[in-house]
Scaffold this motif. Structure first.
Motif, PDB file in Angstrom:
ATOM      1  N   ALA A  14      28.951  46.337  19.264  1.00 21.63           N
ATOM      2  CA  ALA A  14      30.406  45.008  19.577  1.00 21.63           C
ATOM      3  C   ALA A  14      29.817  43.912  20.891  1.00 21.63           C
ATOM      4  O   ALA A  14      28.657  44.509  21.141  1.00 21.63           O
ATOM      5  CB  ALA A  14      30.748  45.778  20.356  1.00 21.63           C
ATOM      6  N   GLY A  15      29.523  43.129  20.009  1.00 17.90           N
ATOM      7  CA  GLY A  15      28.891  41.796  21.174  1.00 17.90           C
ATOM      8  C   GLY A  15      27.751  40.826  20.976  1.00 17.90           C
ATOM      9  O   GLY A  15      27.248  40.414  20.737  1.00 17.90           O
ATOM     10  N   GLY A  16      27.302  41.940  19.544  1.00 18.80           N
ATOM     11  CA  GLY A  16      26.443  41.096  18.594  1.00 18.80           C
ATOM     12  C   GLY A  16      26.683  40.003  17.655  1.00 18.80           C
ATOM     13  O   GLY A  16      27.602  39.873  17.446  1.00 18.80           O
ATOM     14  N   SER A  17      26.029  39.388  17.155  1.00 20.61           N
ATOM     15  CA  SER A  17      26.169  38.732  16.144  1.00 20.61           C
ATOM     16  C   SER A  17      25.302  38.892  14.514  1.00 20.61           C
ATOM     17  O   SER A  17      24.627  40.093  14.392  1.00 20.61           O
ATOM     18  CB  SER A  17      25.296  36.911  16.055  1.00 20.61           C
ATOM     19  N   LEU A  18      25.904  38.394  12.965  1.00 19.07           N
ATOM     20  CA  LEU A  18      25.038  38.909  12.360  1.00 19.07           C
ATOM     21  C   LEU A  18      25.441  36.876  11.589  1.00 19.07           C
ATOM     22  O   LEU A  18      26.626  36.851  12.278  1.00 19.07           O
ATOM     23  CB  LEU A  18      25.867  40.404  11.128  1.00 19.07           C
ATOM     24  N   ARG A  19      24.333  36.967  10.260  1.00 17.73           N
ATOM     25  CA  ARG A  19      24.577  35.748   9.577  1.00 17.73           C
ATOM     26  C   ARG A  19      24.587  36.391   8.203  1.00 17.73           C
ATOM     27  O   ARG A  19      23.467  37.340   7.798  1.00 17.73           O
ATOM     28  CB  ARG A  19      23.386  35.205   9.960  1.00 17.73           C
ATOM     29  N   ALA A  61      38.847  31.136  10.642  1.00 23.84           N
ATOM     30  CA  ALA A  61      40.628  31.854  10.885  1.00 23.84           C
ATOM     31  C   ALA A  61      40.085  32.121  12.432  1.00 23.84           C
ATOM     32  O   ALA A  61      40.786  32.097  13.096  1.00 23.84           O
ATOM     33  CB  ALA A  61      40.898  33.369  10.025  1.00 23.84           C
ATOM     34  N   ASP A  62      38.787  32.124  12.786  1.00 23.60           N
ATOM     35  CA  ASP A  62      38.385  33.343  14.174  1.00 23.60           C
ATOM     36  C   ASP A  62      37.291  31.454  14.337  1.00 23.60           C
ATOM     37  O   ASP A  62      36.045  32.001  14.785  1.00 23.60           O
ATOM     38  CB  ASP A  62      38.107  34.274  13.972  1.00 23.60           C
ATOM     39  N   SER A  63      37.524  30.406  15.038  1.00 24.37           N
ATOM     40  CA  SER A  63      37.067  29.470  15.043  1.00 24.37           C
ATOM     41  C   SER A  63      36.052  29.350  15.996  1.00 24.37           C
ATOM     42  O   SER A  63      34.636  28.770  16.690  1.00 24.37           O
ATOM     43  CB  SER A  63      37.523  27.746  14.684  1.00 24.37           C
ATOM     44  N   LEU A  64      36.553  30.734  16.781  1.00 23.96           N
ATOM     45  CA  LEU A  64      36.053  30.648  18.805  1.00 23.96           C
ATOM     46  C   LEU A  64      34.709  31.407  17.955  1.00 23.96           C
ATOM     47  O   LEU A  64      33.843  31.560  18.901  1.00 23.96           O
ATOM     48  CB  LEU A  64      36.802  31.386  19.450  1.00 23.96           C
ATOM     49  N   ARG A  65      34.573  31.987  17.004  1.00 24.43           N
ATOM     50  CA  ARG A  65      33.237  33.518  17.064  1.00 24.43           C
ATOM     51  C   ARG A  65      32.402  32.907  15.746  1.00 24.43           C
ATOM     52  O   ARG A  65      31.618  33.793  15.808  1.00 24.43           O
ATOM     53  CB  ARG A  65      34.712  34.635  17.335  1.00 24.43           C
ATOM     54  N   PHE A  66      33.379  32.123  14.632  1.00 24.49           N
ATOM     55  CA  PHE A  66      32.676  32.731  13.571  1.00 24.49           C
ATOM     56  C   PHE A  66      32.574  30.833  13.001  1.00 24.49           C
ATOM     57  O   PHE A  66      33.046  29.725  13.677  1.00 24.49           O
ATOM     58  CB  PHE A  66      33.498  32.751  12.581  1.00 24.49           C
ATOM     59  N   VAL A  67      31.271  30.860  12.412  1.00 24.47           N
ATOM     60  CA  VAL A  67      30.843  29.439  12.132  1.00 24.47           C
ATOM     61  C   VAL A  67      30.731  29.626  10.239  1.00 24.47           C
ATOM     62  O   VAL A  67      29.541  30.166  10.035  1.00 24.47           O
ATOM     63  CB  VAL A  67      29.949  28.625  12.634  1.00 24.47           C
ATOM     64  N   ILE A  68      31.204  28.580   9.591  1.00 23.51           N
ATOM     65  CA  ILE A  68      30.716  28.751   8.438  1.00 23.51           C
ATOM     66  C   ILE A  68      29.811  27.252   8.053  1.00 23.51           C
ATOM     67  O   ILE A  68      29.993  26.301   8.555  1.00 23.51           O
ATOM     68  CB  ILE A  68      32.169  28.519   7.303  1.00 23.51           C
ATOM     69  N   SER A  69      28.845  27.388   7.097  1.00 19.79           N
ATOM     70  CA  SER A  69      28.297  26.603   6.738  1.00 19.79           C
ATOM     71  C   SER A  69      27.328  26.611   5.127  1.00 19.79           C
ATOM     72  O   SER A  69      27.694  27.424   4.861  1.00 19.79           O
ATOM     73  CB  SER A  69      26.587  26.224   7.905  1.00 19.79           C
ATOM     74  N   ARG A  70      27.112  25.701   4.610  1.00 16.33           N
ATOM     75  CA  ARG A  70      25.987  25.572   3.649  1.00 16.33           C
ATOM     76  C   ARG A  70      25.322  24.327   3.329  1.00 16.33           C
ATOM     77  O   ARG A  70      25.165  23.179   3.987  1.00 16.33           O
ATOM     78  CB  ARG A  70      27.037  25.267   2.271  1.00 16.33           C
ATOM     79  N   ASP A  71      23.556  24.748   2.511  1.00 20.68           N
ATOM     80  CA  ASP A  71      22.878  24.213   2.000  1.00 20.68           C
ATOM     81  C   ASP A  71      23.140  24.560   1.003  1.00 20.68           C
ATOM     82  O   ASP A  71      22.424  25.324   0.416  1.00 20.68           O
ATOM     83  CB  ASP A  71      22.005  24.758   2.830  1.00 20.68           C
ATOM     84  N   ASN A  72      23.438  23.281   0.302  1.00 20.52           N
ATOM     85  CA  ASN A  72      23.082  22.913  -1.359  1.00 20.52           C
ATOM     86  C   ASN A  72      22.219  22.177  -1.869  1.00 20.52           C
ATOM     87  O   ASN A  72      21.774  23.594  -2.690  1.00 20.52           O
ATOM     88  CB  ASN A  72      24.139  21.774  -1.019  1.00 20.52           C
ATOM     89  N   ALA A  73      20.779  21.969  -0.897  1.00 26.08           N
ATOM     90  CA  ALA A  73      19.682  21.909  -2.078  1.00 26.08           C
ATOM     91  C   ALA A  73      19.595  23.636  -2.222  1.00 26.08           C
ATOM     92  O   ALA A  73      18.308  24.105  -2.673  1.00 26.08           O
ATOM     93  CB  ALA A  73      18.726  21.355  -0.534  1.00 26.08           C
ATOM     94  N   ASN A  82      29.355  35.522  15.716  1.00 24.05           N
ATOM     95  CA  ASN A  82      29.276  35.832  16.977  1.00 24.05           C
ATOM     96  C   ASN A  82      30.279  36.952  17.846  1.00 24.05           C
ATOM     97  O   ASN A  82      31.060  36.775  17.255  1.00 24.05           O
ATOM     98  CB  ASN A  82      28.734  34.993  17.056  1.00 24.05           C
ATOM     99  N   ASN A  83      29.602  37.739  18.685  1.00 20.70           N
ATOM    100  CA  ASN A  83      30.854  38.375  19.920  1.00 20.70           C
ATOM    101  C   ASN A  83      31.682  38.921  18.927  1.00 20.70           C
ATOM    102  O   ASN A  83      32.785  39.206  18.939  1.00 20.70           O
ATOM    103  CB  ASN A  83      31.103  37.527  20.705  1.00 20.70           C
ATOM    104  N   LEU A  84      30.629  39.873  18.177  1.00 21.01           N
ATOM    105  CA  LEU A  84      31.846  41.061  16.789  1.00 21.01           C
ATOM    106  C   LEU A  84      32.875  41.955  17.431  1.00 21.01           C
ATOM    107  O   LEU A  84      31.674  42.456  18.808  1.00 21.01           O
ATOM    108  CB  LEU A  84      30.496  41.102  15.824  1.00 21.01           C
TER     109      LEU A  84
END
Length: 123
Positions: A14-19, A61-73, A82-84
């Motif tokens: 808990a409190g850790g991060s994953l991508r 849904a939880d923008s304080l902890r999660f971020v979505i992104s994409r690299d089309n290339a 974050n802060n799981l």
């Protein structure tokens, strides 16, 4: 049709991060909205985040902890978590839906799904 393969799941305290990563192959995923969903044991699948084809529009849904992104290339979509918390424990799925404009929140509108990656958060 596109093929999706998730990776990056694992066990974290808990409190850790994953991508999480979602590799996209098959038809080009331009004009595809990409989404992340999760399903915990005994619970229904729930929306986590979505991003439109250009990356200019997102909904999390939880923008304080999660971020979505994409690299089309790189044909890859990411979910930075974050802060799981233990309640984030679930199988996380990547999904794709043809949508040339915005983002899609409803799971039934996504036609392509990955096999999922397990995320386990211990307290």
């Amino acid at each position: 049709q596109v093929q999706l393969v998730e990776s990056g799941g694992g066990r974290v305290q808990a409190g850790g991060s994953l991508r999480l990563s979602c590799a996209v192959s098959g038809r080009t995923h331009s004009n595809y909205c990409m989404g992340w969903f999760r399903q915990a044991p005994g619970k229904e699948r729930e929306f986590v985040a979505a991003i439109n084809w250009s990356g200019g529009s997102t909904f999390v849904a939880d923008s304080l902890r999660f971020v979505i992104s994409r690299d089309n290339a790189k044909n890859t979509v990411y979910l930075q978590m974050n802060n799981l918390k233990p309640e984030d424990t679930a199988i996380y799925y990547c999904a794709a839906a043809y949508e040339p404009m915005g983002v899609i929140l409803e799971d039934y509108r996504y036609k392509s799904w990955g096999q999922g990656t397990q995320v386990t958060v211990s307290s």
